[in-house]
Scaffold this active site. Structure first.
Site, short mmCIF file in Angstrom:
data_model
loop_
_atom_site.label_atom_id
_atom_site.label_comp_id
_atom_site.label_asym_id
_atom_site.label_seq_id
_atom_site.Cartn_x
_atom_site.Cartn_y
_atom_site.Cartn_z
N ARG A 109 33.65 -16.58 -64.79
CA ARG A 109 34.56 -17.72 -64.72
C ARG A 109 35.42 -17.78 -65.98
O ARG A 109 34.98 -17.52 -67.10
CB ARG A 109 33.76 -19.01 -64.54
N GLU A 140 28.15 -24.65 -60.66
CA GLU A 140 27.83 -23.24 -60.48
C GLU A 140 27.03 -22.94 -59.21
O GLU A 140 26.70 -23.83 -58.43
CB GLU A 140 27.06 -22.72 -61.70
N GLN A 182 25.11 -10.41 -69.81
CA GLN A 182 25.97 -9.83 -68.80
C GLN A 182 26.79 -8.68 -69.37
O GLN A 182 26.99 -8.57 -70.58
CB GLN A 182 26.89 -10.91 -68.21
N HIS A 183 27.29 -7.82 -68.48
CA HIS A 183 27.95 -6.61 -68.95
C HIS A 183 29.18 -6.89 -69.79
O HIS A 183 29.41 -6.23 -70.80
CB HIS A 183 28.32 -5.74 -67.74
N MET A 237 28.65 -8.05 -57.93
CA MET A 237 27.34 -7.42 -57.81
C MET A 237 26.75 -7.10 -59.19
O MET A 237 27.41 -7.26 -60.22
CB MET A 237 27.45 -6.13 -57.00
N TRP A 275 34.17 -3.99 -64.44
CA TRP A 275 34.89 -4.97 -63.63
C TRP A 275 33.89 -6.06 -63.25
O TRP A 275 32.91 -5.77 -62.56
CB TRP A 275 35.43 -4.34 -62.34
N GLU A 280 32.33 -0.10 -62.16
CA GLU A 280 32.45 -0.66 -60.81
C GLU A 280 33.56 0.00 -60.01
O GLU A 280 33.46 0.12 -58.78
CB GLU A 280 32.71 -2.17 -60.89
#
Length: 500
Positions: A171, A279, A188-189, A222, A167, A230
């Site tokens: 954007r 951002e 990123q994940h 996070m 989760w 998550e």
């Protein structure tokens, strides 16, 4: 205060604290709602709640800055604390300590419930009827590439083998009524998961969730460790499972109290152009990038849905608070697991989370006999340099714990008076994140640069260490007691006179 289990009860709880400002007049999602939200965050105002939105169906609403700093005096972290089931009075150090205590071996997975009991299924749109046109998709900044469907919701994705569900707040930009695109970065994940689908040449199923339990957005913002779900992490924080329900068109599960759920699939190739978008670093950079195409297959939503909005930009707003808490807690856990003494960690919000500030207890020399300040700072840098979370901030400061890193006054004083302009620092070269404009273009292109660790530790007692020139530090105990007693007596007299 009511039990908080969805965005609506969360707003009610904030309203009890005086931390919600209702707008009964019509507000346009095209820039106006975001402009009001930016004013709110920049001036420490209550969260704006828009009850009538231009161009949206009657009953559709929007709340701005649900994860930003609170306007409640003395309790700036009230919103994020309440979202995680903690008292609104929770301090930064208490928040970090609670998050760092979560045992990754004792996570609480989400609990699936029947669709009949899920508010997010009150309205179901399938196929061609599943369009974004009826929803108040906000245009956030004037130079953005388009309206942004996601600013404070979570994108849910799962690896092809089902071992890991992520989760994440990322954007997502509207292209047309049934197509979107968004940042899917390899570091990123969600990018890691998408790469697995890309490798087998299949589209990646997704669910984009707006609203739900307020903790969903917080943990989505996070840096939960890689391959940790998550949803289970949030369950461990809350001490109970998050209720979820299966999507209509794929096997993903979403929070039952979500306000809006968009279902679909991402292309296995980068077919769309995303951006630009102002951002969290505070700059409206004119950057675009090729990203996967999001196709919409279904939309489900609650009656009279509430759309959350975060207007990212110069600190402090929603894009800083949750990441600061999450990264700080993970750094605490990493350092303590390495046997290093740590009081707390905080990523100063005003620095856009570009700094990590670590404090150590006053007795650290007793805990680590024979170690001096350069050696302790070196060990901290060595541990951080080998972890993803340790390289998320380009600058690290190490101080004694007489400094509260969440107090900007404390922090500025410590940086100015304890950090040598050119000495007592080490550079640790390695991978860097692509969103830090403080690096050179070459470093950002290569994804390689330095994290600098500054040793701001004081000398040992009796070795040139001066007392702090404060009320507590340079006045005799008897005199301090006399001053405090006189203050208390004066306050009692004032209260007595006020009640007459």
């Amino acid at each position: 205060m009511p039990e908080i289990n969805d965005l609506r009860s969360f707003i009610s709880a904030l309203e009890e604290l005086g931390d919600v400002q209702r707008f009964s007049r019509e507000v346009d999602p095209n820039l106006e709602a975001s402009a009001i939200t930016r004013r709110s965050t920049e001036n420490g105002r209550p969260a704006p709640f828009f009850e009538h939105l231009t161009g949206a169906d009657e009953g559709f609403r929007m709340v701005g800055a649900p994860g930003a700093l609170s306007s409640v005096p003395g309790h700036s972290l009230a919103r994020i604390s309440l979202a995680l089931g903690l008292p609104y009075t929770t301090t930064a150090a208490e928040l970090v300590e609670r998050l760092s205590e979560v045992d990754l071996q004792e996570l609480i997975p989400p609990r699936r419930v029947s669709a009949e009991s899920a508010p997010c299924k009150e309205n179901i749109l399938l196929g061609e009827k599943a369009g974004l046109g009826r929803f108040p998709i906000p245009f956030v900044h004037q130079d953005d590439g388009g309206p942004y469907v996601n600013t404070w919701g979570v994108l849910i994705a799962r690896t092809p083998d089902g071992r890991w569900t992520n989760w994440a707040i990322t954007r997502v930009m509207k292209i047309d009524d049934q197509h979107m695109t968004g940042l899917v970065l390899p570091s990123q994940h969600v990018g890691m998961i998408w790469r697995e689908w890309e490798a087998i040449g299949k589209p990646m199923p997704y669910a984009l969730v707006q609203g739900g339990h307020p903790g969903v957005g917080v943990v989505g913002g996070m840096t939960v460790p890689t391959e940790v779900d998550e949803g289970s992490f949030l369950g461990a924080i809350l001490g109970k499972p998050v209720d979820v329900v299966k999507c209509e068109t794929n096997d993903l599960e979403v929070p039952v109290s979500a306000e809006v759920v968009i279902e679909g699939h991402l292309s296995a190739t980068r077919d769309a152009v995303e951006g630009p978008f102002a951002e969290f670093h505070g700059w409206a950079l004119p950057e675009t990038s090729p990203q996967p195409l999001f196709t919409i297959d279904a939309i489900t939503y609650r009656n009279d849905p509430i759309w959350p909005l975060a207007a990212a930009g110069r600190p402090v707003d929603d894009s800083h608070v949750a990441p600061a808490a999450g990264i700080s807690a993970e750094v605490v856990a990493v350092l303590r697991n390495a046997g290093l003494p740590v009081t707390t960690v905080w990523l100063p919000l005003g620095a856009a989370c570009f700094w990590t500030v670590i404090t150590v207890p006053s007795n650290w020399r007793d805990l680590m006999p024979g170690m001096d300040t350069p050696q302790l700072a070196h060990q901290i840098g060595e541990v951080l340099s080998t972890t993803r979370v340790g390289r998320l901030s380009p600058v690290v400061y190490v101080f004694d714990d007489d400094v509260d890193p969440s107090n900007d006054s404390d922090l500025l004083w410590a940086v100015a008076t304890r950090v040598h302009p050119s000495l007592r620092q080490e550079q640790w070269h390695g991978k860097i994140m692509p969103w830090y404009p403080c690096f050179t273009e070459e470093e950002l292109h290569n994804g390689w640069g330095a994290v600098v660790v500054h040793d701001g530790l004081l000398p040992a007692e009796g070795h040139g260490r001066a007392p702090s020139a404060t009320f507590e530090g340079v006045f005799p105990a008897e005199l301090r007691a006399k001053v405090l007693a006189a203050e208390a007596e004066s306050a009692d007299d004032a209260d007595s006179n006020a009640s007459r």
